[in-house]
Scaffold this motif. Structure first.
Motif, PDB file in Angstrom:
ATOM      1  N   PRO A 264     -15.761  17.234  19.995  1.00 37.01           N
ATOM      2  CA  PRO A 264     -16.751  18.093  20.464  1.00 37.01           C
ATOM      3  C   PRO A 264     -17.998  17.332  21.023  1.00 37.01           C
ATOM      4  N   VAL A 265     -18.838  17.922  21.786  1.00 34.46           N
ATOM      5  CA  VAL A 265     -20.107  17.524  22.334  1.00 34.46           C
ATOM      6  C   VAL A 265     -21.084  18.388  22.067  1.00 34.46           C
ATOM      7  N   VAL A 266     -22.203  17.920  21.576  1.00 36.95           N
ATOM      8  CA  VAL A 266     -23.586  18.654  21.362  1.00 36.95           C
ATOM      9  C   VAL A 266     -24.722  17.765  22.065  1.00 36.95           C
ATOM     10  N   ASP A 267     -25.393  18.560  22.389  1.00 36.39           N
ATOM     11  CA  ASP A 267     -26.565  18.101  23.183  1.00 36.39           C
ATOM     12  C   ASP A 267     -27.934  18.148  22.278  1.00 36.39           C
ATOM     13  N   SER A 268     -28.569  16.823  22.354  1.00 38.97           N
ATOM     14  CA  SER A 268     -29.792  16.755  21.449  1.00 38.97           C
ATOM     15  C   SER A 268     -30.843  18.101  21.575  1.00 38.97           C
ATOM     16  N   ALA A 269     -30.797  18.404  22.628  1.00 35.23           N
ATOM     17  CA  ALA A 269     -31.638  19.565  23.054  1.00 35.23           C
ATOM     18  C   ALA A 269     -31.330  20.902  22.258  1.00 35.23           C
ATOM     19  N   ASP A 270     -30.087  20.975  22.322  1.00 35.34           N
ATOM     20  CA  ASP A 270     -29.418  22.420  21.507  1.00 35.34           C
ATOM     21  C   ASP A 270     -29.665  22.150  20.154  1.00 35.34           C
ATOM     22  N   VAL A 271     -29.340  20.905  19.486  1.00 32.88           N
ATOM     23  CA  VAL A 271     -29.602  20.677  18.253  1.00 32.88           C
ATOM     24  C   VAL A 271     -31.229  21.035  17.653  1.00 32.88           C
ATOM     25  N   LEU A 272     -31.964  20.583  18.565  1.00 30.95           N
ATOM     26  CA  LEU A 272     -33.437  20.789  17.963  1.00 30.95           C
ATOM     27  C   LEU A 272     -33.640  22.190  18.371  1.00 30.95           C
ATOM     28  N   GLN A 273     -33.342  22.926  19.393  1.00 36.81           N
ATOM     29  CA  GLN A 273     -33.855  24.065  19.526  1.00 36.81           C
ATOM     30  C   GLN A 273     -33.109  25.255  18.491  1.00 36.81           C
ATOM     31  N   ASP A 274     -31.987  24.820  18.101  1.00 33.96           N
ATOM     32  CA  ASP A 274     -31.235  25.750  17.127  1.00 33.96           C
ATOM     33  C   ASP A 274     -30.316  24.927  16.002  1.00 33.96           C
ATOM     34  N   PRO A 275     -30.878  24.057  15.186  1.00 37.23           N
ATOM     35  CA  PRO A 275     -29.969  23.213  14.683  1.00 37.23           C
ATOM     36  C   PRO A 275     -29.099  24.016  13.888  1.00 37.23           C
ATOM     37  N   GLU A 276     -29.279  25.178  12.809  1.00 40.86           N
ATOM     38  CA  GLU A 276     -28.124  25.740  12.259  1.00 40.86           C
ATOM     39  C   GLU A 276     -26.892  26.210  13.086  1.00 40.86           C
ATOM     40  N   ASP A 277     -27.132  26.825  14.117  1.00 40.63           N
ATOM     41  CA  ASP A 277     -26.049  27.328  15.017  1.00 40.63           C
ATOM     42  C   ASP A 277     -25.327  26.214  15.424  1.00 40.63           C
ATOM     43  N   THR A 278     -26.258  25.180  16.046  1.00 36.99           N
ATOM     44  CA  THR A 278     -25.345  23.824  16.805  1.00 36.99           C
ATOM     45  C   THR A 278     -24.603  23.156  15.564  1.00 36.99           C
ATOM     46  N   LEU A 279     -25.025  22.919  14.412  1.00 36.99           N
ATOM     47  CA  LEU A 279     -24.395  22.381  13.495  1.00 36.99           C
ATOM     48  C   LEU A 279     -23.039  23.034  12.892  1.00 36.99           C
ATOM     49  N   ARG A 280     -23.470  24.475  12.858  1.00 34.26           N
ATOM     50  CA  ARG A 280     -22.146  25.430  12.480  1.00 34.26           C
ATOM     51  C   ARG A 280     -21.104  25.076  13.484  1.00 34.26           C
ATOM     52  N   ARG A 281     -21.523  25.276  14.802  1.00 37.19           N
ATOM     53  CA  ARG A 281     -20.455  25.088  15.849  1.00 37.19           C
ATOM     54  C   ARG A 281     -19.733  23.805  15.711  1.00 37.19           C
ATOM     55  N   LEU A 282     -20.504  22.669  15.532  1.00 41.58           N
ATOM     56  CA  LEU A 282     -19.945  21.296  15.321  1.00 41.58           C
ATOM     57  C   LEU A 282     -18.901  21.296  14.227  1.00 41.58           C
ATOM     58  N   CYS A 283     -19.414  21.804  12.985  1.00 47.76           N
ATOM     59  CA  CYS A 283     -18.698  21.733  11.684  1.00 47.76           C
ATOM     60  C   CYS A 283     -17.311  22.451  12.053  1.00 47.76           C
ATOM     61  N   THR A 284     -17.405  23.572  12.661  1.00 52.53           N
ATOM     62  CA  THR A 284     -16.091  24.290  12.914  1.00 52.53           C
ATOM     63  C   THR A 284     -15.326  23.642  13.776  1.00 52.53           C
ATOM     64  N   ALA A 285     -15.746  22.947  14.900  1.00 56.53           N
ATOM     65  CA  ALA A 285     -15.050  22.215  15.767  1.00 56.53           C
ATOM     66  C   ALA A 285     -14.216  20.921  15.117  1.00 56.53           C
ATOM     67  N   LEU A 286     -15.208  20.277  13.976  1.00 59.91           N
ATOM     68  CA  LEU A 286     -14.382  19.220  13.322  1.00 59.91           C
ATOM     69  C   LEU A 286     -13.623  19.854  12.049  1.00 59.91           C
ATOM     70  N   GLY A 287     -13.501  21.053  11.916  1.00 58.40           N
ATOM     71  CA  GLY A 287     -12.510  21.540  10.899  1.00 58.40           C
ATOM     72  C   GLY A 287     -13.349  21.272   9.432  1.00 58.40           C
ATOM     73  N   LEU A 288     -14.602  21.307   9.445  1.00 55.57           N
ATOM     74  CA  LEU A 288     -15.390  21.204   8.220  1.00 55.57           C
ATOM     75  C   LEU A 288     -16.135  22.439   7.922  1.00 55.57           C
ATOM     76  N   ALA A 289     -16.534  22.524   6.728  1.00 56.73           N
ATOM     77  CA  ALA A 289     -17.353  23.732   6.141  1.00 56.73           C
ATOM     78  C   ALA A 289     -18.802  23.486   6.480  1.00 56.73           C
ATOM     79  N   PHE A 290     -19.667  24.257   7.068  1.00 58.18           N
ATOM     80  CA  PHE A 290     -20.958  24.084   7.457  1.00 58.18           C
ATOM     81  C   PHE A 290     -21.561  23.938   5.808  1.00 58.18           C
ATOM     82  N   GLU A 291     -22.682  23.067   5.625  1.00 55.81           N
ATOM     83  CA  GLU A 291     -23.287  22.786   4.247  1.00 55.81           C
ATOM     84  C   GLU A 291     -24.625  23.160   4.851  1.00 55.81           C
ATOM     85  N   PRO A 292     -25.616  24.044   4.223  1.00 52.27           N
ATOM     86  CA  PRO A 292     -27.127  24.385   4.586  1.00 52.27           C
ATOM     87  C   PRO A 292     -27.826  22.883   4.080  1.00 52.27           C
TER      88      PRO A 292
END
Length: 214
Positions: free
Chosen positions: A123-151
């Motif tokens: 998976p690829v994440v852009d730093s601008a996306d992380v900063l604009q919406d950290p929770e949504d981007t991290l949720r997507r990243l965790c899903t792509a990595l097969g991990l549960a998102f942690e608040p």
């Protein structure tokens, strides 16, 4: 991102494990050079063996792509799951120019990132996306990595961590003062005129990776 993953209760963090090898081979005189060389193996084979050894839970390895020098073997990378954090080249070059006046394309790590992505994917994440919406981007990243998102990934206590590299006093002032992701700054990058050609050279690498961002 290292702070974010380091805040997960199931995760062990490793900070730039190839840094000592990089300094030993290139001879570069980075701040804290002696301490860095003493803190890690300078043999990439030893580092690779440690990084691919059986691990419990999530083993988060923060790498700088430019540390992957040409003589380093690539086969061991197949034992890892890869994720790629990318950033607009103009901002990278502007930031790099403040600490090193004449960076090269290899210093920026774009060719190395794309090499790894083309070979192993991830998976690829852009730093601008992380900063604009950290929770949504991290949720997507965790899903792509097969991990549960942690608040807990969204905020952390300020200060140093035991897992920070020995170079932290020279580079991590902002990290140590942070308690979460910084607000997104839409201001255009101020690139010195003589480095605009470097931005142009990096752009195709960035765009190929950005086409796959979450």
């Amino acid at each position: 991102m290292m702070r974010s993953f380091g805040s997960r209760p199931d995760t062990v963090v490793v900070d730039e494990p190839l840094y000592a090898h990089y300094l030993a081979v290139t001879g570069l005189d980075h701040p804290g050079r002696a301490e860095i060389l003493a803190s890690q193996s300078t043999r990439w084979q030893d580092v690779a063996a440690a990084l691919t050894a059986p691990a419990t839970g999530v083993h988060y390895q923060k790498h700088m792509a430019h540390h992957l020098l040409p003589e380093i073997g690539r086969d061991w990378l197949g034992a890892l799951t890869h994720a790629f954090l990318i950033r607009d080249p103009a901002h990278v070059v502007a930031s790099y120019a403040r600490v090193r006046g004449e960076p090269t394309l290899e210093d920026l790590g774009y060719p190395q990132q794309l090499e790894i992505f083309r070979t192993f994917g991830g998976p690829v994440v852009d730093s601008a996306d992380v900063l604009q919406d950290p929770e949504d981007t991290l949720r997507r990243l965790c899903t792509a990595l097969g991990l549960a998102f942690e608040p807990a990934m969204l905020s952390w206590a300020p200060g140093p961590r035991r897992t920070d590299g020995v170079w932290a006093p020279f580079w991590y002032a902002e990290v140590h003062s942070s308690v979460g992701f910084a607000p997104y700054d839409p201001s255009p990058a101020e690139v010195p005129d003589h480095l605009q050609s470097l931005v142009d050279a990096a752009q195709p690498y960035y765009e190929e990776l950005a086409a796959h961002r979450l």
